[in-house]
Design a protein around this motif. Structure first.
Motif, short mmCIF file in Angstrom:
data_model
loop_
_atom_site.label_atom_id
_atom_site.label_comp_id
_atom_site.label_asym_id
_atom_site.label_seq_id
_atom_site.Cartn_x
_atom_site.Cartn_y
_atom_site.Cartn_z
N ASN A 19 12.42 6.97 2.72
CA ASN A 19 11.84 6.20 3.87
C ASN A 19 10.75 5.11 3.63
O ASN A 19 10.37 4.32 4.52
CB ASN A 19 11.04 7.17 4.61
CG ASN A 19 11.88 8.34 5.73
OD1 ASN A 19 13.20 7.69 5.86
ND2 ASN A 19 11.68 9.57 5.70
N MET A 20 10.66 4.92 2.36
CA MET A 20 10.08 3.86 1.91
C MET A 20 10.66 3.37 0.56
O MET A 20 10.44 3.66 -0.57
CB MET A 20 8.39 4.31 1.33
CG MET A 20 7.59 3.01 0.67
SD MET A 20 7.59 1.63 1.83
CE MET A 20 6.82 0.44 0.84
N GLU A 76 1.04 4.25 -2.59
CA GLU A 76 0.29 5.48 -2.29
C GLU A 76 1.45 6.61 -2.22
O GLU A 76 1.14 7.76 -2.23
CB GLU A 76 -0.67 5.25 -1.20
CG GLU A 76 -1.57 4.53 -1.55
CD GLU A 76 -2.72 5.03 -2.49
OE1 GLU A 76 -2.64 6.38 -2.76
OE2 GLU A 76 -3.51 4.22 -3.34
N GLU A 77 2.60 6.11 -1.56
CA GLU A 77 3.42 7.35 -1.15
C GLU A 77 4.17 8.00 -2.24
O GLU A 77 4.52 7.67 -3.34
CB GLU A 77 4.43 6.80 -0.15
CG GLU A 77 3.79 6.44 1.37
CD GLU A 77 4.64 6.00 2.49
OE1 GLU A 77 5.95 6.50 2.20
OE2 GLU A 77 4.40 5.57 3.50
N GLU A 78 4.57 9.15 -1.84
CA GLU A 78 5.76 9.99 -2.81
C GLU A 78 6.91 8.86 -2.89
O GLU A 78 7.25 8.11 -1.98
CB GLU A 78 6.02 11.10 -2.27
CG GLU A 78 4.97 12.30 -2.11
CD GLU A 78 4.51 12.72 -3.61
OE1 GLU A 78 5.25 12.51 -4.65
OE2 GLU A 78 3.32 12.77 -3.95
N THR A 122 9.87 2.23 -3.18
CA THR A 122 9.11 3.03 -3.89
C THR A 122 9.83 3.60 -5.36
O THR A 122 9.63 3.93 -6.41
CB THR A 122 8.55 4.82 -3.27
OG1 THR A 122 9.74 5.11 -2.89
CG2 THR A 122 7.79 4.38 -2.35
N ASN A 182 10.42 8.12 -1.96
CA ASN A 182 11.11 8.61 -0.93
C ASN A 182 11.99 7.73 -0.24
O ASN A 182 11.30 6.60 -0.30
CB ASN A 182 10.29 9.55 0.06
CG ASN A 182 9.51 8.47 0.87
OD1 ASN A 182 9.75 8.21 1.97
ND2 ASN A 182 8.33 8.02 0.32
N TYR A 207 0.68 -1.14 0.07
CA TYR A 207 -0.11 0.03 0.01
C TYR A 207 0.99 1.11 0.06
O TYR A 207 0.78 2.24 -0.57
CB TYR A 207 -0.91 -0.02 1.43
CG TYR A 207 -1.87 1.35 1.35
CD1 TYR A 207 -3.17 1.40 0.49
CD2 TYR A 207 -1.35 2.32 2.24
CE1 TYR A 207 -3.63 2.45 0.71
CE2 TYR A 207 -2.10 3.49 2.18
CZ TYR A 207 -3.34 3.50 1.45
OH TYR A 207 -4.26 4.62 1.65
N ARG A 208 2.06 1.34 0.87
CA ARG A 208 3.09 2.59 0.75
C ARG A 208 3.52 2.49 -0.62
O ARG A 208 3.82 3.68 -0.91
CB ARG A 208 3.65 2.36 2.13
CG ARG A 208 3.14 2.32 3.37
CD ARG A 208 4.13 2.24 4.64
NE ARG A 208 4.95 3.47 4.48
CZ ARG A 208 6.44 3.42 4.93
NH1 ARG A 208 6.74 2.08 5.53
NH2 ARG A 208 7.12 4.45 4.89
#
Length: 251
Positions: A227-228, A221-223, A231, A225, A217-218
């Motif tokens: 910290n993920m 959905e996340e920009e 991505t 970056n 999910y992250r």
């Protein structure tokens, strides 16, 4: 099967984990054979984790892959475990894939060597020629290899480094059944960096099961970056992500 486009990353969602593994394995098999029409040896980086079991089983049982033309690497290794420990990622890959195959080469990270010397050795091997394929998963904290947030770097200067595992990564190894308790999980490892992984011409990312729902999910959905870390796959122009409904439906 559902197809979803995430920037440059294509995600394929299958009804079951078994269908996901078969589809990913067939796609990898086809890509290997396509590349072998153009060159005599392929260099592949492999993840070693239970999330990869279905794909590794497909590749191990394939009658259509000439493993004698494939040079293999793995993407991380624990520091501090004896060479015979089954939890070592090199041993995991031997058991689940390589033991019965006639490989060109399987370059193993030997964490019993002096660590910086081993890092230098493995980095040199990786940089000798381009990486054709990387077969990976993502961690429950969004890591790829052992590039855990907040220490993951998209612009890392090195291809290999020593890292300290965060507790989410260590607990995941218990959740996966690789260790009985978090106290048994090593605190440090050698890992390929994010630039090493995404240098591959083609990436296959396999992410099954409900324990990876939040991470997937992250990723969606996340920009993009650090910290993920996963991505970054959305920027790779030749990456495919395979997942199943048990992972995706709760996202």
């Amino acid at each position: 099967m559902k197809q979803i486009q995430l920037d440059s990353l294509q995600m394929n969602v299958y009804e079951t984990r078994e269908l996901m593994g078969q589809a990913a394995g067939k796609a990898i098999e086809d890509t290997i054979n396509k590349i072998l029409l153009q060159k005599n040896n392929i260099r592949i980086i492999f993840a070693a984790a239970p999330s990869q079991n279905e794909v590794l089983a497909y590749l191990k049982n394939s009658k259509n892959i000439d493993w004698s033309k494939i040079t293999c690497f793995h993407m991380d290794e624990y520091i501090g475990l004896p060479i015979e420990n089954p939890a070592l990622f090199s041993n995991f890959l031997d058991k689940h894939l390589f033991d019965e195959l006639q490989l060109s080469t399987f370059y193993k990270i030997n964490s019993l060597n002096e660590i910086q010397d081993e890092i230098n050795r493995y980095e040199q091997l990786l940089r000798e020629a381009p990486i054709d394929i990387c077969i990976m998963g993502i961690g429950e904290n969004g890591h790829i290899a052992f590039n855990d947030p907040p220490f993951a770097k998209f612009d890392d200067m090195h291809f290999v480094k020593e890292i300290q595992l965060d507790n989410i990564s260590r607990q995941q190894q218990v959740n996966d059944g690789c260790f009985k308790s978090i106290q048994e999980v090593p605190t440090h490892a050698i890992t390929l960096t994010i630039p090493a992984l995404i240098s591959a011409e083609k990436i296959f990312c396999i992410v099954p099961g409900p324990t990876k729902t939040e991470a997937l999910y992250r990723l969606i959905e996340e920009e993009i970056n650090e910290n993920m870390p996963a991505t970054i796959l959305r920027k790779h122009v030749n990456a495919l992500l395979f997942t199943d409904e048990s992972c995706y439906q709760k996202g």
